[in-house]
Design a protein around this motif. Structure first.
Motif, mmCIF file in Angstrom:
data_model
loop_
_atom_site.group_PDB
_atom_site.id
_atom_site.type_symbol
_atom_site.label_atom_id
_atom_site.label_comp_id
_atom_site.label_asym_id
_atom_site.label_seq_id
_atom_site.Cartn_x
_atom_site.Cartn_y
_atom_site.Cartn_z
ATOM 1 N N HIS A 157 -38.655 46.880 -75.341
ATOM 2 C CA HIS A 157 -39.110 48.179 -75.875
ATOM 3 C C HIS A 157 -40.204 48.797 -75.004
ATOM 4 C CE1 HIS A 157 -36.781 47.028 -79.345
ATOM 5 N NE2 HIS A 157 -37.585 46.012 -79.616
ATOM 6 N N ALA A 158 -39.985 48.803 -73.692
ATOM 7 C CA ALA A 158 -40.981 49.352 -72.774
ATOM 8 C C ALA A 158 -40.866 50.856 -72.598
ATOM 9 C CB ALA A 158 -40.848 48.681 -71.402
ATOM 10 N N PHE A 159 -39.698 51.434 -72.920
ATOM 11 C CA PHE A 159 -39.428 52.821 -72.560
ATOM 12 C C PHE A 159 -39.291 53.727 -73.782
ATOM 13 C CE2 PHE A 159 -37.091 50.342 -69.142
ATOM 14 C CZ PHE A 159 -38.149 50.393 -68.248
ATOM 15 N N THR A 160 -39.750 54.961 -73.622
ATOM 16 C CA THR A 160 -39.491 55.984 -74.640
ATOM 17 C C THR A 160 -38.268 56.814 -74.272
ATOM 18 O OG1 THR A 160 -40.917 57.600 -73.536
ATOM 19 C CG2 THR A 160 -41.942 56.158 -75.185
ATOM 20 N N TYR A 161 -37.942 56.846 -72.981
ATOM 21 C CA TYR A 161 -36.789 57.621 -72.527
ATOM 22 C C TYR A 161 -36.356 57.093 -71.172
ATOM 23 C CZ TYR A 161 -33.842 61.557 -71.133
ATOM 24 O OH TYR A 161 -32.777 62.330 -70.727
ATOM 25 N N ARG A 162 -35.041 56.928 -71.017
ATOM 26 C CA ARG A 162 -34.477 56.554 -69.728
ATOM 27 C C ARG A 162 -33.207 57.361 -69.518
ATOM 28 N NH1 ARG A 162 -31.157 52.391 -67.458
ATOM 29 N NH2 ARG A 162 -30.815 51.384 -69.467
ATOM 30 N N PRO A 163 -33.083 58.097 -68.395
ATOM 31 C CA PRO A 163 -31.882 58.908 -68.157
ATOM 32 C C PRO A 163 -30.626 58.046 -68.115
ATOM 33 C CG PRO A 163 -33.621 59.472 -66.599
ATOM 34 C CD PRO A 163 -34.064 58.225 -67.314
ATOM 35 N N ALA A 178 -41.088 67.244 -66.397
ATOM 36 C CA ALA A 178 -40.347 68.424 -66.815
ATOM 37 C C ALA A 178 -38.935 68.108 -67.270
ATOM 38 C CB ALA A 178 -40.318 69.444 -65.675
ATOM 39 N N ASP A 179 -38.355 67.024 -66.743
ATOM 40 C CA ASP A 179 -36.961 66.716 -67.046
ATOM 41 C C ASP A 179 -36.799 65.603 -68.074
ATOM 42 O OD1 ASP A 179 -37.976 64.766 -65.384
ATOM 43 O OD2 ASP A 179 -36.142 64.532 -64.197
ATOM 44 N N MET A 180 -37.902 65.129 -68.641
ATOM 45 C CA MET A 180 -37.852 64.082 -69.655
ATOM 46 C C MET A 180 -38.866 64.395 -70.749
ATOM 47 S SD MET A 180 -37.722 60.628 -67.303
ATOM 48 C CE MET A 180 -36.784 60.614 -65.757
ATOM 49 N N PRO A 181 -38.578 64.013 -71.990
ATOM 50 C CA PRO A 181 -39.535 64.274 -73.072
ATOM 51 C C PRO A 181 -40.873 63.589 -72.801
ATOM 52 C CG PRO A 181 -37.418 63.543 -73.938
ATOM 53 C CD PRO A 181 -37.369 63.328 -72.471
ATOM 54 N N SER A 188 -47.124 60.207 -79.809
ATOM 55 C CA SER A 188 -47.420 60.780 -81.128
ATOM 56 C C SER A 188 -46.216 61.497 -81.714
ATOM 57 C CB SER A 188 -48.582 61.768 -81.017
ATOM 58 O OG SER A 188 -48.739 62.511 -82.213
ATOM 59 N N PRO A 189 -46.001 61.390 -83.040
ATOM 60 C CA PRO A 189 -44.929 62.160 -83.666
ATOM 61 C C PRO A 189 -45.187 63.662 -83.620
ATOM 62 C CG PRO A 189 -46.279 61.053 -85.330
ATOM 63 C CD PRO A 189 -46.686 60.505 -84.000
ATOM 64 N N ILE A 190 -46.434 64.064 -83.410
ATOM 65 C CA ILE A 190 -46.766 65.484 -83.334
ATOM 66 C C ILE A 190 -46.005 66.155 -82.198
ATOM 67 C CG2 ILE A 190 -48.649 67.131 -82.859
ATOM 68 C CD1 ILE A 190 -50.558 65.050 -84.129
ATOM 69 N N TRP A 191 -45.831 65.445 -81.097
ATOM 70 C CA TRP A 191 -45.214 66.003 -79.903
ATOM 71 C C TRP A 191 -43.800 65.467 -79.675
ATOM 72 C CZ3 TRP A 191 -47.369 69.936 -77.200
ATOM 73 C CH2 TRP A 191 -48.722 70.206 -77.429
ATOM 74 N N ARG A 192 -43.179 64.917 -80.701
ATOM 75 C CA ARG A 192 -41.829 64.356 -80.536
ATOM 76 C C ARG A 192 -40.866 65.415 -79.992
ATOM 77 N NH1 ARG A 192 -41.130 62.649 -85.415
ATOM 78 N NH2 ARG A 192 -41.734 60.476 -85.065
ATOM 79 N N GLY A 193 -40.127 65.064 -78.937
ATOM 80 C CA GLY A 193 -39.153 65.978 -78.341
ATOM 81 C C GLY A 193 -39.740 67.015 -77.415
ATOM 82 N N HIS A 194 -41.040 66.972 -77.189
ATOM 83 C CA HIS A 194 -41.709 67.962 -76.339
ATOM 84 C C HIS A 194 -41.221 67.873 -74.895
ATOM 85 C CE1 HIS A 194 -44.783 70.249 -74.309
ATOM 86 N NE2 HIS A 194 -45.304 69.177 -73.742
ATOM 87 N N ARG A 195 -40.875 69.015 -74.326
ATOM 88 C CA ARG A 195 -40.450 69.085 -72.921
ATOM 89 C C ARG A 195 -41.465 69.935 -72.158
ATOM 90 N NH1 ARG A 195 -35.510 66.666 -70.663
ATOM 91 N NH2 ARG A 195 -34.385 65.889 -72.470
ATOM 92 N N LYS A 235 -39.691 57.008 -68.826
ATOM 93 C CA LYS A 235 -40.999 57.205 -69.446
ATOM 94 C C LYS A 235 -41.328 55.922 -70.205
ATOM 95 C CE LYS A 235 -43.066 60.370 -69.083
ATOM 96 N NZ LYS A 235 -43.182 61.670 -69.773
ATOM 97 N N THR A 236 -42.583 55.481 -70.076
ATOM 98 C CA THR A 236 -42.985 54.207 -70.662
ATOM 99 C C THR A 236 -43.885 54.423 -71.876
ATOM 100 O OG1 THR A 236 -44.890 54.028 -69.174
ATOM 101 C CG2 THR A 236 -42.812 53.026 -68.444
ATOM 102 N N VAL A 237 -43.816 53.487 -72.786
ATOM 103 C CA VAL A 237 -44.533 53.584 -74.058
ATOM 104 C C VAL A 237 -46.041 53.605 -73.834
ATOM 105 C CG1 VAL A 237 -45.072 52.333 -76.195
ATOM 106 C CG2 VAL A 237 -42.697 52.488 -75.388
ATOM 107 N N THR A 238 -46.715 54.499 -74.564
ATOM 108 C CA THR A 238 -48.164 54.514 -74.634
ATOM 109 C C THR A 238 -48.588 54.380 -76.092
ATOM 110 O OG1 THR A 238 -50.170 55.817 -74.230
ATOM 111 C CG2 THR A 238 -48.191 57.054 -74.751
#
Length: 441
Positions: free
Chosen positions: A41-47, A73-76, A81-88, A109-112
């Motif tokens: 579970h290291a990543f929040t997004y991987r193309p 710019a090309d990844m969320p 934070s859930p406040i910015w979920r899906g933010h591009r 993108k890696t988890v913070t």
């Protein structure tokens, strides 16, 4: 030396222009991610796929993890934070844009933790899944520790590069404050925030320094120029041991490992001396906490005003403490910070670098707490370069680290000292893929 010729960095440089080699690096990262990420579970997004890299660039096809605090710019980019979920974001942070220009592949993108503070994400320690990877740069540390990527971006306000690097058995490098632009990075505390690196070894961290801090891409144009620029120390270093008022927090394994490491360094010719650090370390840590709270209150103004209920209890408490902080106390802390930074060379007491533990010990059990950052805090307040290298392992199979600290803006010399220390005490291990482990059993 044969060791230098066969290093990861010299191989990367020698293979510049080799499309097959660039593609192979990406394929290996993908294979390891597919084998490990379901439990890591290291990543929040991987193309789902990757564009063919520019094989002629200095970092041709190098897979790099980018902390989810840093705009892409090309990844969320959600800042944990859930406040910015899906933010591009509309644009890459400058450090990400530079990575792309140098031919690196933004692998994931890696988890913070939430806004780089204390609320953990789902990432586990690659060596023991029931232990924390540390924070706030949890995913970057774990991704390098698991061998998925050889380099990852993190940030450090208190201990968020050095501590998780030690917990995950990799090299962490926090450059001098302000040497890398923090534009496009969600602030936690502007007076303290650093962009830093997780790397498979010190030489990879030194390559990151050359490209992003020193801005000397020409030194990576050939193996010869690289080896001349990042040459080994001519003589063993002079090292000053820093003891702190917080040493009673140290685990026995960390104490034993640190003393054993010092003995190894002495035996290899280093001049290791116990120094009296000419500043009050408890006062330094207190000043950092004051600055952190006020700066966080200011940095989080939008979220606190419009989304307070979506912030964690940890973040709400930090903001409220900052709002209540007397201005005079904040200004006094900033003054102390400036004075100490100006004295950083003097504080080294004639040594080439200071050495200390990077954490209280190995990564704590459980995933609810990312560990104590106190042993990194003084160097974050001063903004001086810090490096941690793997130095050993506990009986339960968790990594331990060894921290090297230099004078402000003396990053290259600090990295050279760290490289020498790594050669003497280095204890890096490669994590095996699950199927290989099962086959061995």
């Amino acid at each position: 030396m044969n060791e230098a010729k066969s290093s990861f960095v010299t191989t990367l440089i020698a293979q510049r222009g080799n499309v097959a080699a660039s593609r192979a690096r990406i394929d290996e990262a993908v294979a390891r991610a597919e084998a490990l990420e379901a439990s890591l579970h290291a990543f929040t997004y991987r193309p789902g796929s990757y564009v063919e890299p520019d094989a002629c660039a200095p970092l041709a096809g190098l897979p790099v993890g980018v902390k989810d605090l840093i705009d892409t710019a090309d990844m969320p980019t959600a800042y944990g934070s859930p406040i910015w979920r899906g933010h591009r974001p509309l644009a890459d942070a400058p450090v990400v844009a530079q990575l792309r220009e140098l031919g690196a592949l933004i692998f994931a993108k890696t988890v913070t933790t939430e806004f780089a503070w204390r609320q953990p994400g789902p990432t586990v320690n690659p060596w023991r899944h029931d232990h924390t990877p540390g924070g706030s740069s949890s995913g970057s540390a774990a991704a390098v520790g698991a061998g998925i990527v050889p380099l990852a971006l993190g940030t450090q306000t208190v201990g968020s590069v050095i501590r998780p690097a030690a917990y995950c058995g990799v090299v962490g490098y926090k450059p001098s404050y302000g040497t890398i632009s923090r534009a496009g990075v969600h602030a936690l505390a502007a007076s303290l925030d650093h962009i830093g690196f997780f790397a498979r070894d010190v030489e990879v961290a030194a390559l990151a320094h050359a490209l992003f801090v020193a801005r000397r891409p020409e030194v990576a144009e050939s193996v010869t120029t690289w080896q001349a620029w990042f040459a080994p120390l001519a003589v063993p270093p002079r090292l000053g041991v820093v003891r702190t008022p917080f040493d009673d927090r140290l685990q026995d394994a960390q104490k034993t490992n640190f003393e054993a490491s010092l003995a190894q360094l002495r035996a290899a010719g280093a001049q290791v001396s116990e120094i009296v650090f000419d500043a009050d370390l408890a006062q330094i840590v207190d000043a950092l906490q004051v600055i952190l709270r006020v700066d966080a209150w200011r940095a989080m103004a939008l979220e606190a005003r419009d989304h307070r209920d979506e912030l964690s209890a940890h973040m709400r408490a930090l903001i409220d403490e900052g709002a209540a902080m007397p201005e005079a106390r904040y200004q006094a802390a900033l003054t102390l910070q400036a004075q100490l930074r100006a004295r950083s060379t003097e504080l080294l007491a004639g040594c080439d670098a200071l050495v200390s533990v990077p954490a209280t010990g190995a990564a704590p059990a459980g995933l609810d707490d990312t560990g104590d950052p106190t042993f990194c805090a003084p160097w974050s307040l001063l903004g001086v370069p810090a490096v941690t290298v793997p130095s050993g392992w506990t009986e339960s199979g968790l990594p331990l680290g060894f921290q090297i600290v230099g004078a402000f803006d003396a990053d290259l010399s600090t990295l050279r000292v760290a490289s020498w220390i790594e050669r003497i005490i280095g204890a890096r291990r490669d994590l095996e893929l699950p199927d290989r482990t099962e086959a061995a059993v």
